[in-house]
Design an enzyme around this catalytic site. Structure first.
Site, PDB file in Angstrom:
ATOM      1  N   ASP A 192       0.858  -1.178   0.000  1.00 17.26           N
ATOM      2  CA  ASP A 192       0.000   0.000   0.000  1.00 17.26           C
ATOM      3  C   ASP A 192       0.897   1.231   0.000  1.00 17.26           C
ATOM      4  O   ASP A 192       1.982   1.220   0.592  1.00 17.26           O
ATOM      5  CB  ASP A 192      -0.898   0.019   1.242  1.00 17.26           C
ATOM      6  CG  ASP A 192      -1.978  -1.039   1.202  1.00 17.26           C
ATOM      7  OD1 ASP A 192      -2.513  -1.310   0.111  1.00 17.26           O
ATOM      8  OD2 ASP A 192      -2.301  -1.588   2.273  1.00 17.26           O
ATOM      9  N   ASP A 252      -7.053  -1.430  -4.768  1.00 20.94           N
ATOM     10  CA  ASP A 252      -8.173  -1.034  -3.905  1.00 20.94           C
ATOM     11  C   ASP A 252      -9.086  -0.031  -4.605  1.00 20.94           C
ATOM     12  O   ASP A 252     -10.308  -0.085  -4.454  1.00 20.94           O
ATOM     13  CB  ASP A 252      -7.645  -0.436  -2.602  1.00 20.94           C
ATOM     14  CG  ASP A 252      -6.827  -1.424  -1.789  1.00 20.94           C
ATOM     15  OD1 ASP A 252      -7.097  -2.632  -1.876  1.00 20.94           O
ATOM     16  OD2 ASP A 252      -5.908  -0.979  -1.081  1.00 20.94           O
TER      17      ASP A 252
END
EC number: 3.4.23.36
Length: 161
Positions: free
Chosen positions: A115, A133
């Site tokens: 991330d 995402d």
């Protein structure tokens, strides 16, 4: 939307996710923050859980189990994408599958999902996320929009025969 376009959208989504994660891994150090715009920075982190770090405690150290569970759900969504009667629904499911595949690749390659996108307001930070995402979220919005009654009347239904 043809099956070829579904496969292409899945591939493009997965590739975009993996390329941006490779850039983040090459250019950022763990927990380094690089301001981009007010309220947005790049911060490298790793997630062993599901979306937004949920289940991190339960799934820590179990990347193969998490990849298997996610893979099973991804296969179901891929079948649904091919069988969905509406193009907008097919596109949404393809985005979900492409994003999920990007995160599965991370789990298999490094044991956690990379991330690096950090949205914040003052001291409050949204959980760090990635392109996969974004694709999953946009896909879910497309699926929901395709199910709205007014949208269903306007969008053509594909013949499944």
């Amino acid at each position: 939307m043809s099956t070829r376009l579904i496969v292409a959208l899945i591939g493009i989504t997965t590739l975009a996710d993996q390329l941006t994660k490779a850039a983040a891994l090459a250019l950022l150090s763990r927990d380094e923050t690089v301001p981009v715009l007010p309220g947005f920075s790049l911060t490298l982190g790793f997630n062993e859980g599901s979306s937004f770090g949920m289940l991190s405690d339960v799934m820590a150290g179990k990347p193969l189990l998490m990849a298997a569970l996610t893979g099973f759900l991804t296969l179901i969504f891929a079948v649904m994408a091919v069988r969905a009667p509406r193009p907008f629904e097919r596109a949404g499911l393809a985005l979900v599958v492409g994003g999920a595949l990007g995160n599965i690749i991370d789990r298999l390659r490094q044991g956690a999902v990379t991330d690096f996108l950090d949205l914040y307001w003052r001291d409050w930070h949204w959980p760090t996320f990635n392109v996969a995402d974004i694709a999953i979220t946009l896909g879910a919005v497309c699926i929901l929009a395709a199910s709205l009654p007014a949208r269903r009347r306007k969008e053509p239904v594909l013949d499944q025969h």
